[in-house]
Design a protein around this motif. Structure first.
Motif, PDB file in Angstrom:
ATOM      1  N   ILE A  68     101.450  29.156 108.027  1.00 36.01           N
ATOM      2  CA  ILE A  68     100.978  28.037 107.207  1.00 36.01           C
ATOM      3  C   ILE A  68      99.508  27.748 107.506  1.00 36.01           C
ATOM      4  CG2 ILE A  68     101.294  25.588 106.642  1.00 36.01           C
ATOM      5  CD1 ILE A  68     104.233  25.889 107.534  1.00 36.01           C
ATOM      6  N   GLU A  69      98.712  27.710 106.442  1.00 38.70           N
ATOM      7  CA  GLU A  69      97.297  27.394 106.595  1.00 38.70           C
ATOM      8  C   GLU A  69      97.119  25.879 106.639  1.00 38.70           C
ATOM      9  OE1 GLU A  69      94.879  29.476 107.172  1.00 38.70           O
ATOM     10  OE2 GLU A  69      96.219  31.216 107.032  1.00 38.70           O
ATOM     11  N   ARG A  70      96.463  25.404 107.677  1.00 37.84           N
ATOM     12  CA  ARG A  70      96.233  23.970 107.822  1.00 37.84           C
ATOM     13  C   ARG A  70      94.765  23.706 108.145  1.00 37.84           C
ATOM     14  NH1 ARG A  70     101.303  24.498 110.381  1.00 37.84           N
ATOM     15  NH2 ARG A  70     102.941  23.213 109.430  1.00 37.84           N
ATOM     16  N   SER A  71      94.339  22.518 107.809  1.00 38.52           N
ATOM     17  CA  SER A  71      92.980  22.093 108.117  1.00 38.52           C
ATOM     18  C   SER A  71      92.925  21.538 109.539  1.00 38.52           C
ATOM     19  CB  SER A  71      92.531  21.011 107.126  1.00 38.52           C
ATOM     20  OG  SER A  71      91.411  20.310 107.615  1.00 38.52           O
ATOM     21  N   ALA A  72      92.140  22.183 110.402  1.00 33.88           N
ATOM     22  CA  ALA A  72      91.980  21.706 111.780  1.00 33.88           C
ATOM     23  C   ALA A  72      91.387  20.296 111.782  1.00 33.88           C
ATOM     24  CB  ALA A  72      91.088  22.661 112.566  1.00 33.88           C
ATOM     25  N   TYR A  89      84.393  16.465 117.908  1.00 37.78           N
ATOM     26  CA  TYR A  89      83.916  16.966 116.624  1.00 37.78           C
ATOM     27  C   TYR A  89      84.668  18.246 116.288  1.00 37.78           C
ATOM     28  CZ  TYR A  89      81.070  19.057 113.009  1.00 37.78           C
ATOM     29  OH  TYR A  89      80.669  19.640 111.839  1.00 37.78           O
ATOM     30  N   VAL A  90      85.307  18.250 115.130  1.00 33.85           N
ATOM     31  CA  VAL A  90      86.106  19.402 114.688  1.00 33.85           C
ATOM     32  C   VAL A  90      85.725  19.755 113.263  1.00 33.85           C
ATOM     33  CG1 VAL A  90      88.436  20.230 114.166  1.00 33.85           C
ATOM     34  CG2 VAL A  90      88.056  18.820 116.188  1.00 33.85           C
ATOM     35  N   ASN A  91      85.514  21.033 112.994  1.00 39.00           N
ATOM     36  CA  ASN A  91      85.303  21.478 111.617  1.00 39.00           C
ATOM     37  C   ASN A  91      86.388  22.487 111.248  1.00 39.00           C
ATOM     38  OD1 ASN A  91      84.552  23.986 112.745  1.00 39.00           O
ATOM     39  ND2 ASN A  91      82.404  23.374 112.848  1.00 39.00           N
ATOM     40  N   ASP A  92      86.311  23.013 110.063  1.00 40.46           N
ATOM     41  CA  ASP A  92      87.362  23.917 109.580  1.00 40.46           C
ATOM     42  C   ASP A  92      86.929  25.381 109.613  1.00 40.46           C
ATOM     43  OD1 ASP A  92      89.582  22.282 109.085  1.00 40.46           O
ATOM     44  OD2 ASP A  92      88.690  21.513 107.249  1.00 40.46           O
ATOM     45  N   GLU A  93      86.186  25.750 110.635  1.00 38.33           N
ATOM     46  CA  GLU A  93      85.837  27.161 110.801  1.00 38.33           C
ATOM     47  C   GLU A  93      87.096  27.975 111.066  1.00 38.33           C
ATOM     48  OE1 GLU A  93      83.021  27.412 113.936  1.00 38.33           O
ATOM     49  OE2 GLU A  93      81.354  26.625 112.743  1.00 38.33           O
ATOM     50  N   PHE A  94      87.024  29.256 110.754  1.00 39.43           N
ATOM     51  CA  PHE A  94      88.186  30.140 110.918  1.00 39.43           C
ATOM     52  C   PHE A  94      88.651  30.176 112.374  1.00 39.43           C
ATOM     53  CE2 PHE A  94      89.808  34.318 112.185  1.00 39.43           C
ATOM     54  CZ  PHE A  94      90.932  34.403 111.374  1.00 39.43           C
ATOM     55  N   ARG A  95      89.974  30.087 112.532  1.00 46.36           N
ATOM     56  CA  ARG A  95      90.581  30.234 113.851  1.00 46.36           C
ATOM     57  C   ARG A  95      91.631  31.340 113.785  1.00 46.36           C
ATOM     58  NH1 ARG A  95      91.474  24.328 116.699  1.00 46.36           N
ATOM     59  NH2 ARG A  95      89.591  23.313 115.906  1.00 46.36           N
ATOM     60  N   LYS A  96      91.572  32.238 114.736  1.00 45.08           N
ATOM     61  CA  LYS A  96      92.592  33.275 114.816  1.00 45.08           C
ATOM     62  C   LYS A  96      93.943  32.629 115.121  1.00 45.08           C
ATOM     63  CE  LYS A  96      93.811  37.459 117.400  1.00 45.08           C
ATOM     64  NZ  LYS A  96      93.442  38.356 118.518  1.00 45.08           N
ATOM     65  N   LYS A  97      94.999  33.133 114.474  1.00 50.30           N
ATOM     66  CA  LYS A  97      96.342  32.609 114.734  1.00 50.30           C
ATOM     67  C   LYS A  97      96.719  32.899 116.187  1.00 50.30           C
ATOM     68  CE  LYS A  97      97.160  31.191 110.521  1.00 50.30           C
ATOM     69  NZ  LYS A  97      97.309  29.770 110.195  1.00 50.30           N
ATOM     70  N   SER A  98      96.766  31.851 116.962  1.00 53.93           N
ATOM     71  CA  SER A  98      97.016  31.994 118.399  1.00 53.93           C
ATOM     72  C   SER A  98      97.592  30.692 118.938  1.00 53.93           C
ATOM     73  CB  SER A  98      95.717  32.350 119.131  1.00 53.93           C
ATOM     74  OG  SER A  98      94.700  31.415 118.802  1.00 53.93           O
ATOM     75  N   VAL A  99      98.209  30.784 120.112  1.00 59.61           N
ATOM     76  CA  VAL A  99      98.932  29.640 120.681  1.00 59.61           C
ATOM     77  C   VAL A  99      98.433  29.371 122.094  1.00 59.61           C
ATOM     78  CG1 VAL A  99     101.200  28.707 121.282  1.00 59.61           C
ATOM     79  CG2 VAL A  99     100.976  30.249 119.321  1.00 59.61           C
ATOM     80  N   ILE A 100      98.107  28.115 122.386  1.00 62.60           N
ATOM     81  CA  ILE A 100      97.625  27.729 123.708  1.00 62.60           C
ATOM     82  C   ILE A 100      98.566  26.707 124.343  1.00 62.60           C
ATOM     83  CG2 ILE A 100      96.123  25.908 122.774  1.00 62.60           C
ATOM     84  CD1 ILE A 100      94.157  26.540 125.079  1.00 62.60           C
ATOM     85  N   MET A 101      98.790  26.848 125.644  1.00 57.21           N
ATOM     86  CA  MET A 101      99.545  25.877 126.422  1.00 57.21           C
ATOM     87  C   MET A 101      98.725  25.506 127.655  1.00 57.21           C
ATOM     88  SD  MET A 101     103.217  26.239 128.393  1.00 57.21           S
ATOM     89  CE  MET A 101     103.715  25.006 129.613  1.00 57.21           C
ATOM     90  N   VAL A 102      98.693  24.220 127.990  1.00 65.87           N
ATOM     91  CA  VAL A 102      97.920  23.743 129.135  1.00 65.87           C
ATOM     92  C   VAL A 102      98.837  22.982 130.088  1.00 65.87           C
ATOM     93  CG1 VAL A 102      95.975  22.341 129.903  1.00 65.87           C
ATOM     94  CG2 VAL A 102      95.837  23.579 127.726  1.00 65.87           C
ATOM     95  N   ALA A 103      98.930  23.441 131.308  1.00 62.69           N
ATOM     96  CA  ALA A 103      99.727  22.757 132.341  1.00 62.69           C
ATOM     97  C   ALA A 103      99.533  23.464 133.671  1.00 62.69           C
ATOM     98  CB  ALA A 103     101.208  22.758 131.983  1.00 62.69           C
TER      99      ALA A 103
END
Length: 325
Positions: free
Chosen positions: A293-297, A151-165
């Motif tokens: 760029i603003e995008r919809s999550a 479940y995903v909504n379009d609440e505000f997200r801070k501009k940030s970058v995640i990597m998983v490994a």
């Protein structure tokens, strides 16, 4: 009507094994067999192998050689999922099963020769299987891996970058962890997050930038919640056969940015952006542009699930098996 018996054979617990077990159990009397050593060919597992109608191997591992020989002797149907490493020969980083000795490569080719059908997790992996394992093109079908719906909504997200490994000596360059470090150091105003175990030998030799948060191991539920706090996901790998984590991140609404190597451009096509990592300046410019760029999550998640949703693999896999049998 009696259900067809199927054994799903695997050598490492993984979400893709769990997903296929759930799918296959709907239409078949399915038994999961963990085989990671010759000791696992015990009486109980041998009984399951002897009575199965279909052998479904998740990965082309040589530890499965006795099982595929038995299936061939019994004239049972044999399907192998080529997951990536099992058909890879990335000599630049000495990565993949087909970088091993001539004898090892020979037995791996024989293993795939015994299979009736091969399922590849991407077109890139299919081409690797043809090139390295000498598999005929008509014998291979591409069915992408899957992610569950989040479940995903379009609440505000801070501009940030995640990597998983998870990072160790082998994965340090394969997963592009060195590239993440370079990028974080060159962009001190951007918040980066890394999730996954980092081996002590690697960590002790690195000066981590202050804007890179190291989270270590997270459970699946913790990781999902963390994805939903980030606007972008990064996968700077030098080789990937699919990459579940970048798709899981996108399914949680993170815009994926990847290298243009391996299967990554194919996997994020229509969802995110693949970037050449030949030039650090080029990567910095691309990442900065994407962050503006603003995008919809929610839209990112929908487009990801349209391509990789559970029902997509479920439909394709079951239809393929019906046609094969």
């Amino acid at each position: 009507m009696k259900k067809t018996k199927l054994v799903l054979i695997y050598n490492s617990p993984a979400i893709w094994v769990e997903n296929d077990l759930e799918i296959l159990s709907e239409n078949y009397e399915t038994k999961a067999l963990f085989i990671n050593s010759f000791r696992d060919y015990n009486v109980q597992n041998l009984k399951s192998l002897m009575t199965a109608d279909i052998y479904y191997f998740w990965f082309g591992s040589l530890i499965f050689f006795p099982a595929i020989l038995l299936a061939s002797f019994l004239r049972r149907k044999k399907i192998v999922v080529a997951g990536g490493y099992d058909v890879a020969a990335y000599h630049k980083e000495n990565y993949g099963a087909f970088t091993f000795s001539f004898v090892s490569r020979l037995f791996r080719r024989i293993f795939f020769l015994f299979a009736d059908k091969i399922l590849a997790v991407s077109r890139f992996t299919k081409n690797e299987a043809i090139k390295n394992a000498n598999i005929k093109s008509h014998k291979i079908e591409v069915i992408y891996n899957t992610v569950k719906n989040f479940y995903v909504n379009d609440e505000f997200r801070k501009k940030s970058v995640i990597m998983v490994a998870n990072i160790d000596d082998e994965r340090y360059r394969i997963k592009g962890f060195d590239r993440l470090l370079e990028l974080a150091k060159a962009m001190p105003d951007v918040c980066f997050t890394h999730v996954g175990k980092i081996s002590t030998d690697i960590a002790k030799n690195i000066s981590f930038p202050k804007n890179l948060k190291l989270c270590g191991h997270y459970t699946e539920s913790q990781l999902i919640e963390l994805y939903k706090k980030h606007s972008h996901a990064l996968q700077p790998s030098r080789y990937e056969s699919f990459c579940m984590t970048i798709i899981e991140a996108a399914a949680c609404g993170c815009y994926p940015i990847t290298s243009d190597e391996g299967a990554l451009p194919e996997v994020i096509d229509g969802i995110g952006k693949a970037v050449s990592f030949d030039s650090l300046d080029n990567v910095i410019g691309s990442v900065r542009k994407e962050l503006t760029i603003e995008r919809s999550a929610k839209d990112i998640s929908i487009r990801t699930l349209d391509k990789y949703g559970f029902s997509v693999r479920q439909k394709k896999l079951l239809e393929y098996l019906r046609g094969f049998l």
